[in-house]
Scaffold this motif. Structure first.
Motif, PDB file in Angstrom:
ATOM      1  N   LEU A 168      63.447   1.059  -7.960  1.00  0.00           N
ATOM      2  CA  LEU A 168      64.856   0.851  -7.637  1.00  0.00           C
ATOM      3  C   LEU A 168      64.991  -0.143  -6.492  1.00  0.00           C
ATOM      4  N   PRO A 169      65.486  -1.349  -6.759  1.00  0.00           N
ATOM      5  CA  PRO A 169      65.758  -2.281  -5.651  1.00  0.00           C
ATOM      6  C   PRO A 169      66.831  -1.697  -4.739  1.00  0.00           C
ATOM      7  N   PRO A 170      66.838  -2.068  -3.456  1.00  0.00           N
ATOM      8  CA  PRO A 170      67.840  -1.529  -2.539  1.00  0.00           C
ATOM      9  C   PRO A 170      69.253  -2.006  -2.880  1.00  0.00           C
ATOM     10  N   GLU A 171      70.216  -1.218  -2.443  1.00  0.00           N
ATOM     11  CA  GLU A 171      71.614  -1.577  -2.665  1.00  0.00           C
ATOM     12  C   GLU A 171      71.912  -2.952  -2.075  1.00  0.00           C
ATOM     13  N   GLY A 172      72.630  -3.750  -2.827  1.00  0.00           N
ATOM     14  CA  GLY A 172      72.953  -5.104  -2.384  1.00  0.00           C
ATOM     15  C   GLY A 172      72.019  -6.164  -2.931  1.00  0.00           C
ATOM     16  N   SER A 173      70.939  -5.736  -3.593  1.00  0.00           N
ATOM     17  CA  SER A 173      69.997  -6.703  -4.170  1.00  0.00           C
ATOM     18  C   SER A 173      70.636  -7.431  -5.345  1.00  0.00           C
ATOM     19  N   GLN A 174      70.170  -8.642  -5.586  1.00  0.00           N
ATOM     20  CA  GLN A 174      70.670  -9.467  -6.670  1.00  0.00           C
ATOM     21  C   GLN A 174      69.499  -9.981  -7.509  1.00  0.00           C
ATOM     22  N   PRO A 175      69.719 -10.287  -8.791  1.00  0.00           N
ATOM     23  CA  PRO A 175      68.664 -10.876  -9.607  1.00  0.00           C
ATOM     24  C   PRO A 175      68.075 -12.112  -8.930  1.00  0.00           C
ATOM     25  N   GLY A 176      66.770 -12.183  -8.907  1.00  0.00           N
ATOM     26  CA  GLY A 176      66.086 -13.304  -8.270  1.00  0.00           C
ATOM     27  C   GLY A 176      65.586 -13.002  -6.877  1.00  0.00           C
ATOM     28  N   ASP A 177      66.087 -11.908  -6.239  1.00  0.00           N
ATOM     29  CA  ASP A 177      65.586 -11.544  -4.915  1.00  0.00           C
ATOM     30  C   ASP A 177      64.084 -11.263  -4.991  1.00  0.00           C
ATOM     31  N   LEU A 178      63.353 -11.748  -4.004  1.00  0.00           N
ATOM     32  CA  LEU A 178      61.904 -11.550  -3.986  1.00  0.00           C
ATOM     33  C   LEU A 178      61.543 -10.212  -3.355  1.00  0.00           C
ATOM     34  N   VAL A 179      60.541  -9.561  -3.929  1.00  0.00           N
ATOM     35  CA  VAL A 179      59.992  -8.317  -3.392  1.00  0.00           C
ATOM     36  C   VAL A 179      58.688  -8.657  -2.693  1.00  0.00           C
ATOM     37  N   HIS A 180      58.531  -8.197  -1.459  1.00  0.00           N
ATOM     38  CA  HIS A 180      57.317  -8.499  -0.696  1.00  0.00           C
ATOM     39  C   HIS A 180      56.972  -7.319   0.193  1.00  0.00           C
ATOM     40  N   LEU A 181      55.853  -7.395   0.888  1.00  0.00           N
ATOM     41  CA  LEU A 181      55.437  -6.325   1.781  1.00  0.00           C
ATOM     42  C   LEU A 181      56.255  -6.348   3.064  1.00  0.00           C
ATOM     43  N   ASP A 182      56.610  -5.178   3.532  1.00  0.00           N
ATOM     44  CA  ASP A 182      57.328  -5.071   4.790  1.00  0.00           C
ATOM     45  C   ASP A 182      56.479  -5.683   5.911  1.00  0.00           C
ATOM     46  N   GLY A 183      57.102  -6.526   6.719  1.00  0.00           N
ATOM     47  CA  GLY A 183      56.387  -7.175   7.813  1.00  0.00           C
ATOM     48  C   GLY A 183      55.784  -8.507   7.439  1.00  0.00           C
ATOM     49  N   SER A 184      55.832  -8.882   6.173  1.00  0.00           N
ATOM     50  CA  SER A 184      55.324 -10.188   5.741  1.00  0.00           C
ATOM     51  C   SER A 184      56.471 -10.988   5.142  1.00  0.00           C
ATOM     52  N   THR A 185      56.245 -12.254   4.978  1.00  0.00           N
ATOM     53  CA  THR A 185      57.254 -13.112   4.361  1.00  0.00           C
ATOM     54  C   THR A 185      56.713 -13.690   3.064  1.00  0.00           C
ATOM     55  N   ALA A 186      57.604 -13.923   2.134  1.00  0.00           N
ATOM     56  CA  ALA A 186      57.191 -14.508   0.864  1.00  0.00           C
ATOM     57  C   ALA A 186      56.728 -15.945   1.091  1.00  0.00           C
ATOM     58  N   PRO A 187      55.709 -16.389   0.356  1.00  0.00           N
ATOM     59  CA  PRO A 187      55.243 -17.765   0.519  1.00  0.00           C
ATOM     60  C   PRO A 187      56.277 -18.782   0.039  1.00  0.00           C
ATOM     61  N   ALA A 188      56.113 -20.007   0.476  1.00  0.00           N
ATOM     62  CA  ALA A 188      57.041 -21.063   0.068  1.00  0.00           C
ATOM     63  C   ALA A 188      56.989 -21.297  -1.435  1.00  0.00           C
ATOM     64  N   ALA A 189      55.829 -21.090  -2.035  1.00  0.00           N
ATOM     65  CA  ALA A 189      55.679 -21.282  -3.478  1.00  0.00           C
ATOM     66  C   ALA A 189      54.600 -20.344  -4.007  1.00  0.00           C
ATOM     67  N   TYR A 190      54.807 -19.867  -5.227  1.00  0.00           N
ATOM     68  CA  TYR A 190      53.833 -19.020  -5.900  1.00  0.00           C
ATOM     69  C   TYR A 190      53.133 -19.838  -6.980  1.00  0.00           C
ATOM     70  N   PRO A 191      51.906 -19.449  -7.361  1.00  0.00           N
ATOM     71  CA  PRO A 191      51.299 -20.117  -8.513  1.00  0.00           C
ATOM     72  C   PRO A 191      52.145 -19.899  -9.760  1.00  0.00           C
ATOM     73  N   LYS A 192      52.190 -20.882 -10.622  1.00  0.00           N
ATOM     74  CA  LYS A 192      52.998 -20.770 -11.829  1.00  0.00           C
ATOM     75  C   LYS A 192      52.550 -19.595 -12.682  1.00  0.00           C
ATOM     76  N   VAL A 193      51.233 -19.388 -12.753  1.00  0.00           N
ATOM     77  CA  VAL A 193      50.691 -18.275 -13.543  1.00  0.00           C
ATOM     78  C   VAL A 193      49.701 -17.495 -12.688  1.00  0.00           C
ATOM     79  N   LEU A 194      49.923 -16.195 -12.589  1.00  0.00           N
ATOM     80  CA  LEU A 194      48.992 -15.302 -11.908  1.00  0.00           C
ATOM     81  C   LEU A 194      47.993 -14.780 -12.927  1.00  0.00           C
ATOM     82  N   LYS A 195      46.711 -14.936 -12.614  1.00  0.00           N
ATOM     83  CA  LYS A 195      45.682 -14.466 -13.542  1.00  0.00           C
ATOM     84  C   LYS A 195      45.721 -12.947 -13.638  1.00  0.00           C
TER      85      LYS A 195
END
Length: 241
Positions: A168-195
């Motif tokens: 369950l995403p938190p209230e106020g979340s919108q499609p496309g919001d990134l999920v990441h670890l608390d205390g870290s930030t999402a990278p500027a770019a992800y690999p196109k395909v994760l193995k």
């Protein structure tokens, strides 16, 4: 003269014999020595000849290194997004799969085949927000393309029946919001395909903990709006996959 020499030699022999008799006896066997680590064909040390206490330490260090690798994959490579389920329908040739259309934001709508038919009705899913692993290589399930993976937790109820619920995403979340670890930030770019083998490193660390929070090795998963959670019927310790 000869007898004096003989007596002197005899006396000397007695002295020598006495000295030998009082010398400390040699140990029955040499004390075992610890063998030094040997190198294998790759030049790294082998733990087979390490002292007994060192072997568990080496195994523990290897496990720690593997855990660090899984965390690195999650924080730098595995793209998890909030998605809205636009539509959900059963698949005619499968009792387990639902065919979903998922809005991942920014005009990105994908078909997702989810093994949820036995646990969640299409009516419950339609319109709901979920979390999806969005950069796994597309696959075919029951002959249908699947372009993301819906994340869910599994548990058994008091009667022993298996229950499955989506994150369950938190209230106020919108499609496309990134999920990441608390205390870290999402990278500027992800690999196109994760193995897939890299994603498999992450999965064992995904569990429900700390009062219904979705976590990785104890660290909560969050969006910019707050904590990702599970419904109360999913107990702490349940696996997420």
């Amino acid at each position: 003269m000869a007898s004096s020499i003989d007596k002197a030699i005899a006396k000397l022999d007695q002295i020598l014999l006495a000295a030998i008799g009082t010398a400390p006896a040699a140990p029955a066997a040499a004390a075992p020595t610890k063998s030094l680590p040997t190198s294998n064909s790759t030049g790294s040390a082998s733990t087979s000849s390490l002292p007994a206490a060192a072997a568990p330490a080496a195994v523990k260090a290897a496990a720690g290194k593997a855990a660090e690798g899984a965390r690195e994959v999650l924080t730098t490579k595995a793209q998890i997004k909030v998605a809205r389920i636009v539509s959900a329908e059963p698949l005619e040739n499968s009792a387990k799969l639902l065919r979903l259309q998922a809005d991942l934001g920014g005009g990105d709508t994908r078909q997702v085949m989810a093994g949820l038919a036995q646990f969640i009705s299409p009516q419950q899913l339609a319109g709901s927000l979920v979390c999806v692993a969005s950069n796994l290589k597309p696959a075919k399930l029951a002959g249908q393309p699947s372009e993301a993976m819906v994340l869910a937790a599994e548990a058994a109820d008091a009667a022993g029946n298996i229950i499955v619920r989506t994150l369950l995403p938190p209230e106020g979340s919108q499609p496309g919001d990134l999920v990441h670890l608390d205390g870290s930030t999402a990278p500027a770019a992800y690999p196109k395909v994760l193995k897939l083998d890299e994603w498999r490193k992450v999965v064992p660390g995904l569990v429900v903990a700390k009062g219904g929070k979705a976590t990785f090795e104890g660290t909560p998963l969050v969006t910019s709006q707050g904590l990702v959670t599970l419904p109360p019927e999913i107990p702490d310790g349940s696996e997420i996959h």
